[in-house]
Every structure is written in structure tokens, then in C-alpha cells.
Scaffold this active site. Structure first.
Site, PDB file in Angstrom:
ATOM      1  N   ASN A   7       0.881  -1.175   0.000  1.00 56.75           N
ATOM      2  CA  ASN A   7       0.000   0.000   0.000  1.00 56.75           C
ATOM      3  C   ASN A   7       0.917   1.222   0.000  1.00 56.75           C
ATOM      4  O   ASN A   7       1.508   1.570   1.020  1.00 56.75           O
ATOM      5  CB  ASN A   7      -0.884  -0.032   1.248  1.00 56.75           C
ATOM      6  CG  ASN A   7      -1.870   1.126   1.282  1.00 56.75           C
ATOM      7  OD1 ASN A   7      -1.824   2.017   0.436  1.00 56.75           O
ATOM      8  ND2 ASN A   7      -2.741   1.115   2.267  1.00 56.75           N
ATOM      9  N   ARG A  91      -2.462  -2.130  -3.558  1.00 60.47           N
ATOM     10  CA  ARG A  91      -3.685  -1.374  -3.373  1.00 60.47           C
ATOM     11  C   ARG A  91      -3.617  -0.160  -4.307  1.00 60.47           C
ATOM     12  O   ARG A  91      -2.652   0.609  -4.244  1.00 60.47           O
ATOM     13  CB  ARG A  91      -3.794  -0.905  -1.931  1.00 60.47           C
ATOM     14  CG  ARG A  91      -4.991  -0.037  -1.729  1.00 60.47           C
ATOM     15  CD  ARG A  91      -5.043   0.540  -0.354  1.00 60.47           C
ATOM     16  NE  ARG A  91      -6.226   1.379  -0.250  1.00 60.47           N
ATOM     17  CZ  ARG A  91      -6.295   2.477   0.486  1.00 60.47           C
ATOM     18  NH1 ARG A  91      -5.279   2.856   1.206  1.00 60.47           N
ATOM     19  NH2 ARG A  91      -7.393   3.178   0.516  1.00 60.47           N
ATOM     20  N   HIS A 180     -12.885   2.437  -0.127  1.00 58.89           N
ATOM     21  CA  HIS A 180     -12.870   1.355   0.879  1.00 58.89           C
ATOM     22  C   HIS A 180     -13.534   0.082   0.327  1.00 58.89           C
ATOM     23  O   HIS A 180     -14.033  -0.738   1.093  1.00 58.89           O
ATOM     24  CB  HIS A 180     -13.651   1.732   2.163  1.00 58.89           C
ATOM     25  CG  HIS A 180     -13.091   2.881   2.928  1.00 58.89           C
ATOM     26  ND1 HIS A 180     -13.881   3.893   3.424  1.00 58.89           N
ATOM     27  CD2 HIS A 180     -11.838   3.173   3.315  1.00 58.89           C
ATOM     28  CE1 HIS A 180     -13.137   4.773   4.069  1.00 58.89           C
ATOM     29  NE2 HIS A 180     -11.878   4.355   4.017  1.00 58.89           N
ATOM     30  N   ARG A 241     -12.227  15.052   7.818  1.00 56.61           N
ATOM     31  CA  ARG A 241     -12.964  15.408   6.584  1.00 56.61           C
ATOM     32  C   ARG A 241     -14.414  15.733   6.904  1.00 56.61           C
ATOM     33  O   ARG A 241     -15.038  15.061   7.720  1.00 56.61           O
ATOM     34  CB  ARG A 241     -12.920  14.235   5.595  1.00 56.61           C
ATOM     35  CG  ARG A 241     -11.576  14.047   4.946  1.00 56.61           C
ATOM     36  CD  ARG A 241     -11.551  12.822   4.063  1.00 56.61           C
ATOM     37  NE  ARG A 241     -10.496  11.917   4.471  1.00 56.61           N
ATOM     38  CZ  ARG A 241     -10.402  10.644   4.107  1.00 56.61           C
ATOM     39  NH1 ARG A 241     -11.302  10.121   3.299  1.00 56.61           N
ATOM     40  NH2 ARG A 241      -9.408   9.900   4.531  1.00 56.61           N
ATOM     41  N   GLU A 385      -8.138  -5.654   5.032  1.00 54.74           N
ATOM     42  CA  GLU A 385      -7.979  -5.282   3.626  1.00 54.74           C
ATOM     43  C   GLU A 385      -6.777  -5.986   2.988  1.00 54.74           C
ATOM     44  O   GLU A 385      -6.819  -6.370   1.830  1.00 54.74           O
ATOM     45  CB  GLU A 385      -7.858  -3.758   3.501  1.00 54.74           C
ATOM     46  CG  GLU A 385      -9.180  -3.077   3.812  1.00 54.74           C
ATOM     47  CD  GLU A 385      -9.080  -1.582   3.988  1.00 54.74           C
ATOM     48  OE1 GLU A 385      -9.307  -0.865   3.021  1.00 54.74           O
ATOM     49  OE2 GLU A 385      -8.793  -1.133   5.111  1.00 54.74           O
TER      50      GLU A 385
END
Ligand code: AMP
Length: 398
Positions: A7, A91, A180, A241, A385
Site C-alpha cells: 500500500n 492497493r 474502501h 474530513r 484489507e
């Protein structure tokens, strides 16, 4: 087969080496401050203490070289040579409308990921750097791209179009993509597995509540809606956010405060969410929950607002799917936070669903938290993940 899951960020590279037979993590680590002074590699072999190595990493290729050295190190390594890595799974954040599932990387795929960079300017270029660095250091090892957006590509058009002039979709592909995806896919699959059911027979709402947060509606095994949009800024309020807001607010604040749109973009991404709403108390839910427990009213208001937004999305997605069988909570907050889960729980009574308050206090475990007889099964399903990326990689290379 051992699969290296990568990643890659603009100055960091996270990795896990996973044995695909046992699905065990053999080692994991993080290279930080790549291309900046003070680069450091933290390598943790399974069952051993982490090893921290400070070494200059002028670029990601050097970082990958150091990762390989750490993995094959005589003392702290977990494999004896590079030949024990069968494939690399990367990823990749944005797959646009091109990628609906993971793909084996070739020149054309690289070109497409490059072209999609306009939709994810912070992420796709960094992901590509990781791919090139691995190609350079591991020639001949198959590489796979696993996209954050891919799982959401099954959304119907009515769920992904915005009410803005159609020409922007035609010209720039402006639409909802969602993120996601790897987590929403993994968690919905795992929830069905735990219940001994086929995902194809269920309507599942996955609440991925981490520092970044999104909710998705998974009907009969396919994503039909999700809360993040063109970018990961839309949807739920997050750590820093803003999530959903009236778009006119941007112009209003720009006028009042003499800010540019680009400055507002930074504020909405980095200074908003629970951090902003709590008047800069914290973006970490542990701090907010502690503060609220100690009587801080702003922290309590922030958590109440957050939970309300989660509940609103759950309600909307139940309507969108014309029902809901399972609600699964995952990621840092979903897996751990009593403060958030206990604030969402009362809303679920509308679905004739009660949860066990004691179970909500347990952290990080797979479990069913709804009481028997509840109309909807409420579950905690820790996400994984990396394992999901490793599985998708194996599928393409075996
Ligand atoms: P993630 O992005 O999935 O790693 O989630 C990170 C967030 O999870 C952090 O910002 C914390 O707010 C939250 N978190 C992690 N552990 C806990 C915990 N024990 N209690 C409450 N929140 C937690």
C-alpha cells in the site's frame, strides 16, 4: 504461495507478506519519510519484536529494496530469498469506470491507472510509483492491482449520478465512485460467512468507520450504493474530513474569510470532521469519548452528530435496498468504539432491533451484538484489507 501486499503513499510504503495457504501474516512493516530526510523502516516479523532501521531512502525503489532485505534478513527475515515471493498485490485507490475487479498489471493497465490520476491526484501516482519500484526490484514476479473503487462499480446509475449538468459526466466522468471497496467486500462476505449464509441472499449495510469512513449497501452480494463520492470527502463526517455539506458553504466562507477554493479544499479535508466540529479537541475518537465521558459538551455534541449521520445513512440504505438483514460495523471506530456504537444503537430500535450494551464494550472481536429476536442482525466484523488483497491477487496468479 507468499504474497507481498503493498500500500504505497507519496512518502510511505506499507507492506505485509502473507502466506496464502495458511492466510497468516509472516511479516509486516512500514517505510516512512521516503524522499525526505530521516527515512525509517519499521519491520515486524510475526511473533517477534519490531525492528526499526533508519536508512536513507531517496525514492520508493530504495524502500522496496530495503523491504526485500528485511524480509530475507538472516536474523529478522521470514523467507530465505526473493524467489519465495510468488506475487505482489498493490492497493490502487482509483480504478474509475475501467476497473470493476482486480487485474494483473501490464503496460496497458499502467497506462489506464496513469490516466485515472486526474480523479485521484494524491493517490494513483503514488500507487504507480510503488508498482514501478516493485517491477524494478522483483522482475518477473507477477503484480496485481486491487482497486478501492472496484467493488462499488455494480452501483446502478441512479445511485452514482449527481444532479449537475450531464456534460461534466460526459467530459470528466464526474460521478460517485466510492472507496474502501476492499473492506466493504471483505466485511459483507465475512458477515454472511459468520451467519452461515450466502451473501447473495442478504441485504447488508457495512459501516466502515475509521479515520476515513464510509457506509455501503450490499444487496445480494453486490454494492448498490455507498456514501463516498467522486473523492473520499463525501458522505459521513470523518476524523478531519467534512463529509456531506451544502456546496454553497464553500463560496460563503471564501467570501467571508478571503480564502481560495483550494484553501477551502484543504480545510474540508484536513481541518473539518470531528476535529473541526469539536473546536480542534481531537480527530481521534478515543480522545473525544474520554472528553465526553468527563463532561465536555462539545465532545458529546460532536459524537451525537457523528452517530446521527451514521444512523441517517443506515436508514437511507435500508430504504434503498427495501430492507436490511445485517448491519456490520468495522474499522478502528466500528470495531472498538463503545462511545460511537452506543450512540448509534438507539436508532436501530426503529428496525425492532436491540443490541446488547455489554457486548458493545468488547473491542476488536467478531461478534453478533444484536439480541435474539431482533429483526436485523447487528455485527462487529474486523476488516482485513490486506488479506482481501492477497486473496484477490492469488485468484489471478494461481
Ligand atoms: P482506522 O482508520 O480504521 O485505523 O481507524 C482509526 C480510528 O479508530 C482512530 O482515529 C480512532 O479514533 C479509532 N479507534 C481506534 N481504537 C479505538 C478505541 N479503542 N476506541 C475508540 N476509538 C478507537
Amino acid at each position: 504461495m507468499n504474497i507481498l501486499v503493498i500500500n504505497c503513499g507519496s512518502s510511505s510504503l506499507k507492506y505485509q507478506l502473507i502466506d496464502s495457504d495458511s492466510e497468516k501474516v509472516l511479516a509486516k512493516g512500514l517505510a516512512e519519510r521516503i524522499g525526505i530526510e530521516g527515512s525509517v523502516l519499521t519491520h515486524t516479523p510475526a511473533g517477534k519484536d519490531k525492528v526499526v532501521k533508519e536508512a536513507p531512502m531517496e525514492d520508493h525503489s530504495v524502500a522496496v529494496k530495503l523491504v526485500i532485505e528485511a524480509l530475507t534478513d538472516k536474523e529478522n527475515g521470514v523467507i530465505s530469498s526473493l524467489s519465495e515471493i510468488g506475487a505482489v498485490g498493490h492497493r490502487v485507490v482509483h480504478g474509475g469506470e475501467i476497473f470493476t475487479k482486480a487485474v494483473l498489471i501490464d503496460d496497458e493497465v499502467i497506462k489506464d491507472i496513469e490516466e485515472l490520476s486526474s480523479l485521484a491526484p494524491l493517490h494513483n501516482p503514488a500507487n504507480l510509483i510503488g508498482i514501478h519500484a516493485c517491477e524494478k526490484n522483483m522482475p518477473g514476479v507477477p503484480q496485481v492491482a486491487v482497486f478501492d473503487t472496484a467493488f462499488h462499480q455494480t452501483m446502478p446509475q441512479k445511485a452514482y449520478m449527481y444532479g449537475i449538468p450531464y456534460e461534466y459526466y460526459r467530459k470528466y466522468k464526474i460521478r460517485r465512485y466510492g472507496f474502501h471497496g476492499t473492506s466493504h467486500d471483505y466485511v459483507s462476505k465475512r458477515a454472511a460467512e459468520i451467519l452461515g449464509k450466502d451473501r447473495k441472499d442478504l441485504k447488508i449495510i457495512v459501516c466502515h468507520l475509521g479515520n476515513g469512513a464510509s457506509i455501503s449497501a450490499v444487496k445480494n452480494g453486490e454494492c448498490v450504493d455507498t456514501s463516498m463520492g467522486l473523492t473520499p470527502l463525501e458522505g459521513l463526517m470523518m476524523g478531519t474530513r467534512s463529509g456531506d455539506l451544502d456546496p454553497a458553504i464553500i463560496d460563503f466562507i471564501c467570501e467571508k474569510e478571503g480564502k481560495t477554493v483550494s484553501e477551502m479544499n484543504t480545510i474540508l479535508n484536513k481541518k473539518s470532521g470531528v476535529l473541526g466540529l469539536s473546536d480542534n479537541l481531537s480527530s481521534d475518537f478515543r480522545d473525544l469519548c474520554d472528553a465526553a465521558d468527563n463532561g465536555n459538551e462539545l465532545a458529546a455534541m460532536t459524537l451525537d452528530t457523528y452517530a446521527y449521520h451514521v444512523a441517517k445513512y443506515i436508514g437511507a440504505y435500508a430504504m434503498a435496498m427495501q430492507g436490511v438483514d445485517v448491519i456490520a460495523f468495522t474499522a478502528g471506530i466500528g470495531e472498538n468504539s463503545y462511545g460511537v456504537r452506543s450512540r448509534v444503537a438507539p436508532y436501530l430500535k426503529y428496525f425492532d432491533t436491540e443490541v446488547d450494551d455489554e457486548k458493545l464494550k468488547i473491542r476488536g472481536e467478531e461478534m453478533i451484538v444484536s439480541n435474539p429476536g431482533s429483526k436485523v442482525t447487528v455485527m462487529i466484523v474486523p476488516t482485513d484489507e490486506e488479506l482481501s488483497i492477497a486473496r484477490q491477487t492469488l485468484e489471478l496468479v494461481k
